[in-house]
Scaffold this motif. Structure first.
Motif, PDB file in Angstrom:
ATOM      1  N   GLY A  37     -13.689  14.034 -29.741  1.00  0.00           N
ATOM      2  CA  GLY A  37     -14.189  13.596 -31.038  1.00  0.00           C
ATOM      3  C   GLY A  37     -15.128  12.421 -30.907  1.00  0.00           C
ATOM      4  N   ALA A  38     -15.044  11.532 -31.908  1.00  0.00           N
ATOM      5  CA  ALA A  38     -15.870  10.326 -31.903  1.00  0.00           C
ATOM      6  C   ALA A  38     -15.278   9.283 -30.966  1.00  0.00           C
ATOM      7  CB  ALA A  38     -15.960   9.759 -33.320  1.00  0.00           C
ATOM      8  N   LEU A  39     -16.055   8.263 -30.654  1.00  0.00           N
ATOM      9  CA  LEU A  39     -15.536   7.142 -29.882  1.00  0.00           C
ATOM     10  C   LEU A  39     -14.350   6.533 -30.641  1.00  0.00           C
ATOM     11  CD1 LEU A  39     -16.154   5.340 -27.345  1.00  0.00           C
ATOM     12  CD2 LEU A  39     -17.345   3.815 -28.933  1.00  0.00           C
ATOM     13  N   THR A  40     -13.278   6.225 -29.919  1.00  0.00           N
ATOM     14  CA  THR A  40     -12.021   5.751 -30.532  1.00  0.00           C
ATOM     15  C   THR A  40     -11.669   6.617 -31.739  1.00  0.00           C
ATOM     16  OG1 THR A  40     -13.145   4.062 -31.864  1.00  0.00           O
ATOM     17  CG2 THR A  40     -12.320   3.381 -29.718  1.00  0.00           C
ATOM     18  N   ASN A  41     -11.556   7.906 -31.471  1.00  0.00           N
ATOM     19  CA  ASN A  41     -11.413   8.889 -32.544  1.00  0.00           C
ATOM     20  C   ASN A  41     -10.202   8.634 -33.441  1.00  0.00           C
ATOM     21  OD1 ASN A  41     -12.633  11.410 -33.604  1.00  0.00           O
ATOM     22  ND2 ASN A  41     -10.606  12.266 -33.153  1.00  0.00           N
TER      23      ASN A  41
END
Length: 325
Positions: A37-41
């Motif tokens: 997913g996203a960074l630090t999802n």
């Protein structure tokens, strides 16, 4: 699909995965962090107005200062901090790329993702536990009115909302929805609000319940969800409540299927704790390490950022001293 050779693959770009990447960079190891997913999802998916229980210095990694407006930082401040750590250190992070398989082949690992094929000498799994919610397992749970994640209160204004659970996330959601004009009812399986609830929040929710602003049913559980109502089993019998939305914040669990597929062994009890050496963080598979909250299995309150950030240094030390790359 071209194969990329690496020293280390880190799965998960949360705070602990970032900490592991920093250690790899220090030792000049050829590494990549892979995140579906996203960074630090997980942090990204936290409620917009969430405040951490930990103070900012306890969320720091690699002694990089985390400055927040108040002692306890917000979700947005944490996102900014970890994003700055990742970008300023030019960490090799591949986002929106999901790992499908991890296979040990002789003295290396073959890692196949949704975008590429990697060969690595070591693998670190730091995937946390926020991706799979604990389900209620009741009829109607699949209705679109049921949420297992909570982002903000605005959509629930002027609606009848059932908040399931009595943990920090449930209490935060109940209070915020109530203050944004929602009609909140809490459904709590236990006999009281959880003892782990943030000490500055717990009196607030107790007072709102006692004054009747928020209705709470303790020792109770939802047994059926329908379009405009829910059925709740209480100590006094079953009741039917009008309902527009159910926010079921009943906790989450690691992706056991993914770990099992990788060959990780688990404790035989209900805790389902993955096997690892608590001095090196190496799993039952030589060269495959576990880091962060995933190490707690179903005991999801055992590990946090503040007490698991040390895992990165423990793993790096073991690789450096015992298994040189």
């Amino acid at each position: 699909m071209k194969k990329t050779d690496l020293d280390i693959i880190i799965i998960g770009a949360g705070p602990i995965g970032i900490a592991c990447a920093l250690e790899c960079k220090k030792h000049n190891w050829n590494y990549a962090v892979i995140e579906k997913g996203a960074l630090t999802n997980s942090l990204f998916n936290y409620p917009l107005n969430m405040t951490f229980f930990s103070t900012s210095e306890k969320l720091e990694i690699d002694d990089i200062p985390f400055i927040s407006n108040n002692p306890k930082p917000t979700r947005n401040e944490a996102l900014e901090y970890y994003r700055r750590v990742a970008t300023s250190n030019q960490l090799n992070i591949k986002l929106y790329e999901e790992v499908a398989t991890i296979n040990k082949v002789e003295n290396h690992f073959e890692v196949i993702t949704s975008k590429s094929h990697y060969k690595a000498k070591k693998v670190i799994i730091a995937t946390g536990f926020y991706d799979i919610p604990n389900l209620l397992n009741v009829p109607g749970e699949d209705l679109p009115k049921v949420f297992h994640y909570y982002k903000e209160a605005h959509p629930f204004t002027l609606q009848n909302i059932a908040v399931v659970g009595a943990s920090n996330s449930s209490v935060d959601a109940a209070l915020e929805i109530y203050r944004k004009g929602g009609n909140v009812t809490m459904i709590v399986r236990g006999e009281s609000i959880g003892e782990r609830v943030k000490y500055w929040v717990r009196p607030d929710i107790i007072n709102r319940i006692e004054e009747g602003s928020i209705k709470a049913y303790f020792n109770s559980e939802i047994i059926k969800i329908e379009k405009h109502q829910i059925t709740v089993k209480t100590p006094d019998g079953e009741i039917i409540l009008p309902n527009d939305y159910v926010v079921a914040l009943t906790g989450y669990q690691p992706n056991f299927k993914f770990l099992n597929k990788a060959g990780i062994e688990f404790s035989k009890d209900e805790r389902h704790i993955p096997f690892y050496d608590d001095k090196t963080m190496e799993s039952n598979i030589k060269g495959l390490y576990l880091a962060g909250v995933i190490c707690g299995g179903m005991e999801t309150h055992k590990w946090f950022i503040e007490n698991s950030r040390i895992h990165a240094k423990m793993i790096a030390e073991h690789i450096k001293l015992k298994q040189k790359l």
